[in-house]
Design a protein around this motif. Structure first.
Motif, short mmCIF file in Angstrom:
data_model
loop_
_atom_site.label_atom_id
_atom_site.label_comp_id
_atom_site.label_asym_id
_atom_site.label_seq_id
_atom_site.Cartn_x
_atom_site.Cartn_y
_atom_site.Cartn_z
N PHE A 57 -19.54 -2.89 0.38
CA PHE A 57 -19.15 -1.72 -0.42
C PHE A 57 -20.32 -1.24 -1.27
N VAL A 58 -20.91 -2.18 -2.01
CA VAL A 58 -21.94 -1.78 -2.95
C VAL A 58 -23.31 -1.71 -2.31
N TYR B 163 -7.32 9.92 -2.13
CA TYR B 163 -6.35 8.84 -2.00
C TYR B 163 -6.06 8.44 -0.56
N LEU C 267 -11.59 10.26 -5.60
CA LEU C 267 -10.14 10.16 -5.71
C LEU C 267 -9.47 10.71 -4.46
N LEU D 118 2.48 1.77 -3.40
CA LEU D 118 1.51 2.17 -4.41
C LEU D 118 1.13 3.64 -4.26
N ILE E 21 -13.35 6.45 -3.27
CA ILE E 21 -12.76 6.01 -4.54
C ILE E 21 -13.24 6.94 -5.65
N ASN E 22 -14.53 7.25 -5.64
CA ASN E 22 -15.07 8.12 -6.68
C ASN E 22 -14.54 9.55 -6.56
N LEU F 251 1.36 6.75 -7.18
CA LEU F 251 0.20 7.47 -7.68
C LEU F 251 0.66 8.65 -8.52
N LEU G 262 -6.61 4.82 1.04
CA LEU G 262 -5.49 4.00 1.51
C LEU G 262 -5.61 3.68 3.00
N TYR H 179 -16.18 4.28 1.65
CA TYR H 179 -15.04 3.77 0.88
C TYR H 179 -15.27 4.01 -0.60
N VAL H 180 -16.45 3.62 -1.08
CA VAL H 180 -16.76 3.80 -2.50
C VAL H 180 -16.77 5.28 -2.86
N THR I 30 -16.72 -7.15 1.00
CA THR I 30 -16.77 -6.46 -0.29
C THR I 30 -18.21 -6.22 -0.69
N THR J 126 -8.25 1.12 3.25
CA THR J 126 -7.77 -0.15 2.71
C THR J 126 -6.88 -0.85 3.73
N ILE K 67 0.83 -1.20 0.00
CA ILE K 67 0.00 0.00 0.00
C ILE K 67 0.87 1.25 0.00
N TYR L 52 -9.14 -2.36 6.27
CA TYR L 52 -9.81 -3.56 5.75
C TYR L 52 -8.84 -4.72 5.68
#
Lengths: 323, 328
Positions: A245-246, A269, A267, A26, A264-265, A30, A273, A260-261, A242, A276, A23, A279
């Protein structure tokens, strides 16, 4: 047993370390840096980089990151100044946990019963019905089940509320939608593991002893057939997680998955992170608990693991002396 | 009928027996036949290879055949339907927004006026492609790593297994989300994201099988003849577990398709104007209360594909596993 538990814990710790390092790396990969969007000149940017410690060598940054993590500090949101990841998790995770636990309990209860029932009636119509439910359930992604259930029961029939997480009737649709996949998996597994157990000799012995059918199922069949189910609880927790999330987004549950979602939308970061990391650690811990639990439940693990099996076979006398 | 081979003499009823004439025996019927020494070696039924046997068993399973047929239809439509359509999958048309299914547009159009029939099959191309490729790559990596770990054993095995133990704990979806945040363009990073920790399952499977086979006679024979380790793994061991691998792959493809749909649903999967079934479902959720068909169409395709693959996988497992004979 002690060796087994220690080994599992060691693996879990290394896993978390590797995950956290991935993580961390990554984030550094970015595109751009957190201050690209702000209208600043080079001097101010350099100062901000220095303020956040981003001008130091990578390895030093890594140590700072791990140190913060050990203090339980997951960072701050880039998008909403003043909102920390820790606060967000503290506020939203209870909702997700309540949704997740409810659906795992529902899935276990219904799945075990259906699986047992199907195996008892193997080859009959009821068996096929159970298998059909299971295979259809496995084939439907939870976001599709979620939206379809909402469309049918909330929009068309108007019998249940479409969202929120307040009264009990709001909770029916998301819990059912979230549990359907897990439920189907458990049904399938329980059925096949039960079918194996039914053909064992000790079941015949139990029947020959004259035990009642219920007693055989309860005391001999379920207890032996349930072992493989325990091993899948780790991956199933991941699936449920997971799923949140939805489903939280669809049903407007103010849980962590929804945030979380959204992050992500957006951005956002650092938020993504931090969550994440949370999780990841959560799931690794869940797997660890399941592994240890399995070792406790199944006595064969003690013999098979830890390299003891081979030696004991080769030198039975020596092993006897040690004991 | 009644060929009594192996007793030394063969007896046969010579009269023609039919349903309407009653049986009639004469002395002729009991005449001793000449002994045929080939009788002993005659093969009554053609011998079947493993794959032929599996195919015969699979064909007898209507559920698996249904799955296979659905899958083939989808693949054919995904290849040919966009070619023979008058519409393009990415041309937007502001005059034709959210048109319900009709003769002109079989599946209607979406919010941007794009024909959903073409988009569905373009989506099928992407979804199926990703599903198959991801699983194929996973299996290949899994075979190499698992094969090496199982065959060479010792320190090699221990090192690989420790690495696998660690990676196994990392959830696929979380790694996929992270990788997609870093590389957000094109299908390749999406595949990479799903392969990153996806190969571990098949590696564990292959290792377990190789460990079992390592000490079998045919492996020893191959080794005696001077075959190298990689050759024994690739030429002798992998073909022996190919049935298991194929079953495993069939069961893994729905998971890969699901993961792609899930990532697309979160908005970090396939990027517009390209589409997959997941993207179609995601765009439809914004308007599904008013235009439910836009959601139901991709949902139907995702579910039926996963269903078909699961049904086929169940059938394959029974057909390819010699131990499953007589069960189910």
């Amino acid at each position: 047993m002690k060796k087994y538990v220690l080994k599992r814990i060691a693996i879990a710790v290394v896993t978390i370390l590797v995950l956290v390092t991935i993580i961390f790396l990554l984030v550094r990969l970015l595109p751009g840096d957190p201050f690209t969007s702000e209208k600043t000149n080079e001097a101010i940017k350099a100062k901000m980089m220095a303020y956040y410690g981003m001008d130091k060598p990578l390895i030093e940054q890594w140590f700072t990151y791990i140190k913060n993590l050990l203090h339980g500090d997951l960072g701050v949101s880039l998008k909403y100044p003043g909102r920390t990841v820790n606060d967000t998790i503290a506020q939203t995770f209870p909702y997700s946990a309540s949704l997740g636990i409810r659906s795992i309990v529902l899935a276990l209860a219904v799945g075990l019963v259906l699986g047992t029932f199907a195996a008892q009636n193997a080859g009959k119509v009821m068996d096929y019905v159970c298998v059909l439910i299971a295979i259809v359930g496995v084939s439907m992604p939870d976001f599709i089940i979620g939206t379809l259930l909402q469309l049918i029961f909330a929009v068309k029939l108007r019998v249940l509320p479409a969202g929120q997480w307040t009264s009990w009737d709001c909770k029916i649709l998301p819990v059912v939608a979230l549990s359907l996949y897990t439920l189907s998996l458990i049904t399938r597994l329980m059925r096949s593991s039960m079918m194996e157990v039914i053909n064992q000799d000790y079941i015949m012995t139990a029947r020959a002893k004259g035990l009642s059918k219920f007693e055989i199922i309860w005391r001999h069949e379920i207890r032996n057939a349930i072992l493989p189910i325990v091993t899948t609880m780790g991956p199933l927790t991941a699936a449920v997680l997971t799923g949140t999330f939805v489903l939280e987004k669809i049903y407007a549950v103010p849980g962590m998955g929804k945030f979380y979602v959204q992050s992500i939308n957006d951005l956002d970061y650092t938020m993504v992170l931090g969550m994440t990391t949370f999780y990841g650690i959560f799931l690794v811990t869940a797997n660890l608990i399941v592994d240890i639990l399995y070792g406790v439940i199944d006595p064969r693990i003690k013999l098979a693991d830890g390299g003891g099996g081979k030696k004991r076979k080769a030198k039975p006398a020596a092993a006897g002396k040690e004991a | 009928m009644a060929e009594m081979t192996g007793t030394g003499a063969s007896w046969q009823i010579n009269d023609v027996i039919s349903a309407d004439t009653p049986l009639q025996f004469s002395k002729e019927s009991y005449k001793k036949l000449e002994k045929d020494k080939d009788d002993l070696n005659r093969v009554v039924r053609p011998s079947l290879t493993y794959w032929q046997d599996a195919w015969v068993k699979l064909r007898k399973n209507p559920v698996a055949v249904a799955g296979l047929v659905i899958l083939i239809i989808y693949i054919l439509l995904a290849i040919f339907a966009p070619m023979f359509s008058a519409y393009d999958y990415k041309t937007q048309n502001a005059d034709l927004m959210n048109v319900a299914p009709n003769a002109e547009h079989i599946f209607g159009t979406d919010q941007a006026g794009r024909d959903l029939w073409v988009r569905s099959w373009m989506g099928a191309r992407v979804s199926l492609f990703i599903g198959f490729v991801v699983v194929l790559i996973n299996t290949i990596i899994g075979c190499c790593v698992g094969g090496v770990a199982g065959y060479f054993g010792g320190k090699v095995d221990m090192t690989i297994m420790r690495i696998i133990d660690v990676l196994y704990g990392i959830p696929t979806i979380i790694i996929a989300i992270l990788i997609r945040l870093v590389w957000n363009e094109g299908i390749f990073p999406l595949i990479l994201a799903m392969v990153a920790v996806g190969w571990i399952g098949s590696a564990r499977l292959v290792r377990g099988q190789v460990l079992q086979m390592k000490n079998m006679e045919y492996v020893m024979a191959a080794r005696t003849l001077g075959a190298s380790g990689p050759r024994i793994i690739m030429k002798h061991m992998i073909p022996n577990i190919s049935g298991l691998l194929i079953t495993n792959m069939t069961m893994a493809i729905p998971q890969a398709i699901f993961n792609e749909a899930f990532l697309s649903y979160l908005g970090i999967g396939v990027q517009p104007p390209n589409c997959s079934w997941g993207v179609l479902a995601q765009t439809a959720t914004q308007v599904y209360r008013a235009y439910p068909y836009q959601l139901i169409i991709p949902a139907f395709f995702i579910c039926t594909t996963m269903l078909a693959l699961n049904m086929l996988g169940d059938g394959l497992r029974d057909a390819l596993d010699p131990k499953m004979r007589g069960k189910y």
